[in-house]
Design a protein around this motif. Structure first.
Motif, mmCIF file in Angstrom:
data_model
loop_
_atom_site.group_PDB
_atom_site.id
_atom_site.type_symbol
_atom_site.label_atom_id
_atom_site.label_comp_id
_atom_site.label_asym_id
_atom_site.label_seq_id
_atom_site.Cartn_x
_atom_site.Cartn_y
_atom_site.Cartn_z
ATOM 1 N N ARG A 1 -3.744 -1.582 -11.612
ATOM 2 C CA ARG A 1 -2.650 -0.830 -10.989
ATOM 3 C C ARG A 1 -3.167 0.307 -10.104
ATOM 4 N N GLU A 2 -4.478 0.499 -10.080
ATOM 5 C CA GLU A 2 -5.107 1.572 -9.303
ATOM 6 C C GLU A 2 -4.612 2.950 -9.740
ATOM 7 N N VAL A 3 -4.570 3.109 -11.056
ATOM 8 C CA VAL A 3 -4.210 4.381 -11.689
ATOM 9 C C VAL A 3 -5.477 4.949 -12.328
ATOM 10 N N ASP B 1 -0.122 8.878 -10.644
ATOM 11 C CA ASP B 1 -1.464 8.989 -10.086
ATOM 12 C C ASP B 1 -2.520 8.743 -11.155
ATOM 13 N N ARG C 1 -0.678 7.970 -2.811
ATOM 14 C CA ARG C 1 0.522 7.144 -2.958
ATOM 15 C C ARG C 1 1.663 7.636 -2.088
ATOM 16 N N LYS D 1 -5.685 7.816 -5.942
ATOM 17 C CA LYS D 1 -5.161 7.106 -4.776
ATOM 18 C C LYS D 1 -4.051 7.901 -4.104
ATOM 19 N N LYS E 1 10.244 7.070 -14.192
ATOM 20 C CA LYS E 1 10.161 6.909 -12.741
ATOM 21 C C LYS E 1 10.868 8.060 -12.032
ATOM 22 N N GLU F 1 4.168 4.089 -11.840
ATOM 23 C CA GLU F 1 3.243 4.375 -10.736
ATOM 24 C C GLU F 1 2.795 5.843 -10.675
ATOM 25 N N LEU G 1 2.615 2.589 -17.071
ATOM 26 C CA LEU G 1 1.998 2.400 -15.756
ATOM 27 C C LEU G 1 2.985 1.857 -14.725
ATOM 28 N N ASP G 2 4.088 1.262 -15.180
ATOM 29 C CA ASP G 2 5.092 0.741 -14.243
ATOM 30 C C ASP G 2 5.714 1.854 -13.394
ATOM 31 N N ASP H 1 8.929 10.412 -9.351
ATOM 32 C CA ASP H 1 9.435 10.503 -7.977
ATOM 33 C C ASP H 1 9.813 11.933 -7.611
#
Length: 283
Positions: free
Chosen positions: A142-144, A109, A282, A280, A71, A107, A104-105, A75
C-alpha cells in the motif's frame, strides 16, 4: 545503526493526542470528536509537531476502527494540516486482528506496527508474528510507511526478523518508537531505553521514544541526549506536573520543543520529517 542524514541535528516530534484507553467522561479535555482532533492537530503543528499518531473514537467517544471514521479523520487532517498522518493499527487491546489490518484502507501516510505481544496492565496487547508479518507486507504493497512500536527488548529481535524476512519497508527507511513505562513492558528509564537503542539492527535509520506517565520527562531527556526523537501526547500522559492536569496536547508539544531547542536539536518541519521517514506524497 545508519542514522538518516540530519536526523541527529533536528527532532521529529510526534503527538499522540487521544489513545484508546482513557474515557472522555473522565478526561473531558481529551480530543475525541473529528472537530476536536482537527483543532488539536492544527495547534500541535503550530507548536512544532510534525507527525500525529491517531486513535479514532465513535460518536459515543468509544475506540473504533470503522472505516468511515478513519477515512474522515485522515482526509480532514490532510486538508487542514501538513502533518505526517499515522494511524494506529493497535486500536483498542480488544480489537480483533483482522479488523486491525483494515486500517491501511484509509490511506494514511504511516501506520504503527507493534513488534510483539505485551502485557498491557490487566490486559494483553496481542501481536503474534503472523499478524506482524501480514501487516508489514500489506504496508509495503500500500506504500504506507510503518513505525515499529517496541514495548520490550524482545520486540527489537522481532523487528530484525521482519526486516530479514521481507526486506526494507516502503520508502527504504526504518523508523522505530520505544514505548516505555507500560505496566508489563520495558520500564520508563534511561537505562532501559539505551539498552534497546544498543540492540537496534543496522537497518534502523531513526528512532523515537515515549515515556508513559511519570516517565514522560526522563525518557524525553534521555532520547534527546542520545540522538533520538520524541512522541508526546495525552495518549501517554495526562499530567503536566504534580497535581496539574494536561489541558491541551499542545502544552506537551511546546514543552519538548523547548527541550529540543535547549539541546540544539530544533523541531523538524513537516517537510523534513517526510524526507527523513520516506513518506509518499499523497497530495
Amino acid at each position: 545503526m545508519a542514522l538518516t542524514q540530519g536526523s541527529a541535528h533536528g527532532t521529529l516530534i510526534t503527538v499522540a493526542p487521544t489513545g484508546a484507553e482513557l474515557a472522555k467522561a473522565d478526561f473531558p479535555q481529551l480530543p475525541t470528536t473529528l472537530e476536536e482532533l482537527v483543532e488539536t492537530a492544527v495547534a500541535c503543528e503550530a507548536a512544532g509537531a510534525s507527525m500525529i499518531h491517531l486513535h479514532i473514537r465513535d460518536g459515543e467517544h468509544r475506540p473504533t476502527l470503522d472505516q468511515g471514521h478513519l477515512k474522515a479523520a485522515v482526509d480532514a487532517l490532510r486538508e487542514q494540516t501538513s502533518l505526517v498522518i499515522q494511524l494506529s493499527t493497535g486500536g483498542s487491546v480488544h480489537d480483533p486482528l483482522d479488523q486491525r489490518l483494515t486500517v491501511l484502507d484509509a490511506e494514511p501516510d504511516s501506520c504503527s506496527l507493534t513488534c510483539g505481544t505485551t502485557n498491557f496492565g490487566d490486559d494483553v496487547f496481542l501481536n503474534p508474528y503472523g499478524f506482524m508479518s501480514d501487516l508489514y507486507v500489506q504496508a509495503q504493497e500500500r506504500e504506507v510507511v510503518p513505525e515499529f512500536e517496541l514495548f520490550d527488548l524482545g520486540h527489537v529481535t522481532s523487528l530484525a526478523r521482519l526486516i530479514d524476512t521481507h526486506g526494507l519497508p516502503f520508502g527504504g527507511k526504518v523508523h522505530v518508537d520505544f514505548v516505555t513505562g507500560v505496566p508489563g513492558g520495558m520500564p520508563g528509564t534511561p537505562a532501559a531505553l539505551l539498552a534497546g537503542v544498543a540492540m537496534l539492527p543496522p537497518e534502523v535509520t531513526s528512532w523515537s521514544a515515549t515515556g508513559i506517565g511519570r516517565s514522560h520527562l526522563p525518557v524525553a531527556a534521555a532520547a534527546l541526549s542520545a540522538g533520538g526523537h520524541l512522541r508526546v501526547g495525552m495518549e501517554d500522559n495526562v499530567v503536566f506536573a504534580r497535581g496539574v492536569p494536561v489541558e491541551h496536547n499542545s502544552q506537551l508539544v511546546e514543552r519538548v520543543v523547548h527541550l529540543a531547542d535547549v539541546m540544539q536539536r530544533p523541531a523538524l518541519s513537516t517537510a523534513d520529517a517526510r524526507v527523513m521517514l520516506g513518506v509518499k506524497d499523497r497530495g
